[in-house]
Design an enzyme around this catalytic site. Sequence first.
Site, PDB file in Angstrom:
ATOM      1  N   ASP A 161      10.329   6.271  -9.161  1.00  0.00           N
ATOM      2  CA  ASP A 161       9.123   6.320  -8.337  1.00  0.00           C
ATOM      3  C   ASP A 161       7.932   6.202  -9.280  1.00  0.00           C
ATOM      4  O   ASP A 161       8.076   6.366 -10.490  1.00  0.00           O
ATOM      5  CB  ASP A 161       9.076   7.658  -7.587  1.00  0.00           C
ATOM      6  CG  ASP A 161       7.828   7.794  -6.724  1.00  0.00           C
ATOM      7  OD1 ASP A 161       7.551   6.872  -5.942  1.00  0.00           O
ATOM      8  OD2 ASP A 161       7.113   8.806  -6.845  1.00  0.00           O
ATOM      9  N   SER A 162       6.757   5.932  -8.725  1.00  0.00           N
ATOM     10  CA  SER A 162       5.564   5.867  -9.573  1.00  0.00           C
ATOM     11  C   SER A 162       5.172   7.251 -10.091  1.00  0.00           C
ATOM     12  O   SER A 162       4.365   7.366 -10.995  1.00  0.00           O
ATOM     13  CB  SER A 162       4.398   5.266  -8.798  1.00  0.00           C
ATOM     14  OG  SER A 162       4.130   6.049  -7.669  1.00  0.00           O
ATOM     15  N   CYS A 191       9.854   4.731  -4.377  1.00  0.00           N
ATOM     16  CA  CYS A 191       8.422   4.472  -4.173  1.00  0.00           C
ATOM     17  C   CYS A 191       8.262   3.407  -3.095  1.00  0.00           C
ATOM     18  O   CYS A 191       8.844   2.325  -3.186  1.00  0.00           O
ATOM     19  CB  CYS A 191       7.847   3.980  -5.488  1.00  0.00           C
ATOM     20  SG  CYS A 191       6.185   3.332  -5.394  1.00  0.00           S
ATOM     21  N   ASN A 192       7.462   3.704  -2.069  1.00  0.00           N
ATOM     22  CA  ASN A 192       7.273   2.742  -0.984  1.00  0.00           C
ATOM     23  C   ASN A 192       6.651   1.442  -1.472  1.00  0.00           C
ATOM     24  O   ASN A 192       7.090   0.359  -1.107  1.00  0.00           O
ATOM     25  CB  ASN A 192       6.384   3.341   0.113  1.00  0.00           C
ATOM     26  CG  ASN A 192       7.166   4.247   1.031  1.00  0.00           C
ATOM     27  OD1 ASN A 192       7.852   3.789   1.924  1.00  0.00           O
ATOM     28  ND2 ASN A 192       7.110   5.540   0.766  1.00  0.00           N
ATOM     29  N   GLU A 210      -2.216  16.519  -1.929  1.00  0.00           N
ATOM     30  CA  GLU A 210      -2.220  17.060  -3.294  1.00  0.00           C
ATOM     31  C   GLU A 210      -3.203  18.218  -3.438  1.00  0.00           C
ATOM     32  O   GLU A 210      -3.015  19.091  -4.274  1.00  0.00           O
ATOM     33  CB  GLU A 210      -2.510  15.949  -4.304  1.00  0.00           C
ATOM     34  CG  GLU A 210      -1.341  14.975  -4.344  1.00  0.00           C
ATOM     35  CD  GLU A 210      -1.326  14.034  -5.536  1.00  0.00           C
ATOM     36  OE1 GLU A 210      -2.354  13.929  -6.228  1.00  0.00           O
ATOM     37  OE2 GLU A 210      -0.275  13.405  -5.751  1.00  0.00           O
ATOM     38  N   CYS A 221       4.961   6.694   3.063  1.00  0.00           N
ATOM     39  CA  CYS A 221       4.480   7.192   1.769  1.00  0.00           C
ATOM     40  C   CYS A 221       5.114   8.558   1.588  1.00  0.00           C
ATOM     41  O   CYS A 221       5.133   9.364   2.523  1.00  0.00           O
ATOM     42  CB  CYS A 221       2.957   7.285   1.762  1.00  0.00           C
ATOM     43  SG  CYS A 221       2.283   8.079   0.289  1.00  0.00           S
ATOM     44  N   HIS A 245       4.316  11.259   0.394  1.00  0.00           N
ATOM     45  CA  HIS A 245       3.538  12.475   0.626  1.00  0.00           C
ATOM     46  C   HIS A 245       3.399  12.824   2.115  1.00  0.00           C
ATOM     47  O   HIS A 245       3.075  13.951   2.462  1.00  0.00           O
ATOM     48  CB  HIS A 245       2.118  12.324   0.080  1.00  0.00           C
ATOM     49  CG  HIS A 245       2.005  12.495  -1.402  1.00  0.00           C
ATOM     50  ND1 HIS A 245       2.597  11.629  -2.289  1.00  0.00           N
ATOM     51  CD2 HIS A 245       1.367  13.424  -2.153  1.00  0.00           C
ATOM     52  CE1 HIS A 245       2.309  12.018  -3.522  1.00  0.00           C
ATOM     53  NE2 HIS A 245       1.573  13.097  -3.470  1.00  0.00           N
TER      54      HIS A 245
END
Lengths: 268, 268
Positions: free
Chosen positions: A10-11, A73-74, A152, A184, A186
């Site tokens: 993932d990023s 990661c999308n 976040e 995403c 998150h």
Amino acid sequence: MDNRPIGIFDSGIGGLTVLKELMEQFPNEKLIYFGDTARIPYGTKSKEAVIKYSFQCIRFLLSKNVKTIIIACNTASAVALEPALKEFDLPILGVVKSGSKAAVKETQNDKIGVIGTTGTINSYAYQREIRTISPSAEVIGQACPLFVQIVEDGWEDTEVAKLTAEKYLIDMKEHDVDTLVLGCTHYPILRYTLKKVLGEEVKLINPAYETAKESLELLTERKLLTESSDIHEVEFYVSDDAEKFRRIGGNMLNRNIKSVKKIEIEGL
Amino acid sequence: MDNRPIGIFDSGIGGLTVLKELMEQFPNEKLIYFGDTARIPYGTKSKEAVIKYSFQCIRFLLSKNVKTIIIACNTASAVALEPALKEFDLPILGVVKSGSKAAVKETQNDKIGVIGTTGTINSYAYQREIRTISPSAEVIGQACPLFVQIVEDGWEDTEVAKLTAEKYLIDMKEHDVDTLVLGCTHYPILRYTLKKVLGEEVKLINPAYETAKESLELLTERKLLTESSDIHEVEFYVSDDAEKFRRIGGNMLNRNIKSVKKIEIEGL
């Protein structure tokens, strides 16, 4: 039977939601996670940059002798899965395909919403994938770039989150979507706010969960599952700030991460 | 007199606010701008990563034979200015020092607020710099990570922006700051919202403007100004997506950018 590890990248830290699902569904597999924290986020970068970065992540995981790779990661999955399947000779899965299939299965009125970063939505990958599976589906995509930072900051239950969601989701409401893909990593944390805005009856699709489920099917079918019955520690690698990843990642996974190694990803 | 160009770098497009000031104050200087768009943002990366990236930016500008370098990125300026001055043998200016000096000059009650990205605020660079210049000053720092995206979405005059500012600035109001440093290149766009929340009488310091002013003083003093009376096109370089930079950057500068070159920054 194949005892080599499964690689996930993932990023950054968001792909841990996919890792978490994999840990539950594959308790005896060796799992290797790479987070490209030096270059996060991918969502705002060009297609060329995302493909280049993804190939570097894949080359790193191949150096660890993985038997399959999952793009958690999308953005990377949206942009780099097809090129990667052409370039590398091993099974590679991405969250976009798995999430799209699940959405088509769930919808009743053929109106599917997709939210994600600007990169994911502008790549049109979910929209295209869904229309390929179900040509009659109406797909409404909406970039929601503020959501990542809201999560976040821990602001998911605030008035700011609700007002922001209302602004982003106007089109979705007008089009009466009954199924929403959380494109995403998150976004699942915002599920209560999203339901408040779109209505309790809307179905939320979490591609992380769907991808882990599909990985199990693929590895079973190709007889690539391990024969081991040991429980292995996940190996974690990042390209920046191992200690920060250990701390925040541990919170996200709800377990203590023993060690995270920082590696050099540029030039791979 | 020195006809070599002045180099400016930023993690992306935000430093164009500094470039704009420089273009006004140095109409006859050659200006070279580099935006590290492949690795934006710097604000969330580790100190080591930001120093490494900044040194790569500086090496690129040195390859263009610049006579001085201006670090337009708050995070890079906060973290990498001191190491860069040790590593490289030319004058280097950063927005943090210039912004801090101006804040100390403006405040009446010795209570100064600083807002910026998480990286800038946690580096404590503005806070330290202000206290060095004025040991009696009380400095309240606050990271405002949502602001960048709010500006990039064009939401600066919305209820979301106002509520977000109110949440971020609670401490500033309680401490009765009379001067606020806008420690991120995007924030000047939020000035009306910030004044609405903090009161019309609060003084807002824009480090971009202060840095350009200080550059002029430095170059005059060291006799490094050009003798040319020509008007030069600014040269623009980025590490990702030249066309996107050309389009958005042109809007920000309010003028047509003719060409932007993409270069390879990794490995420099």
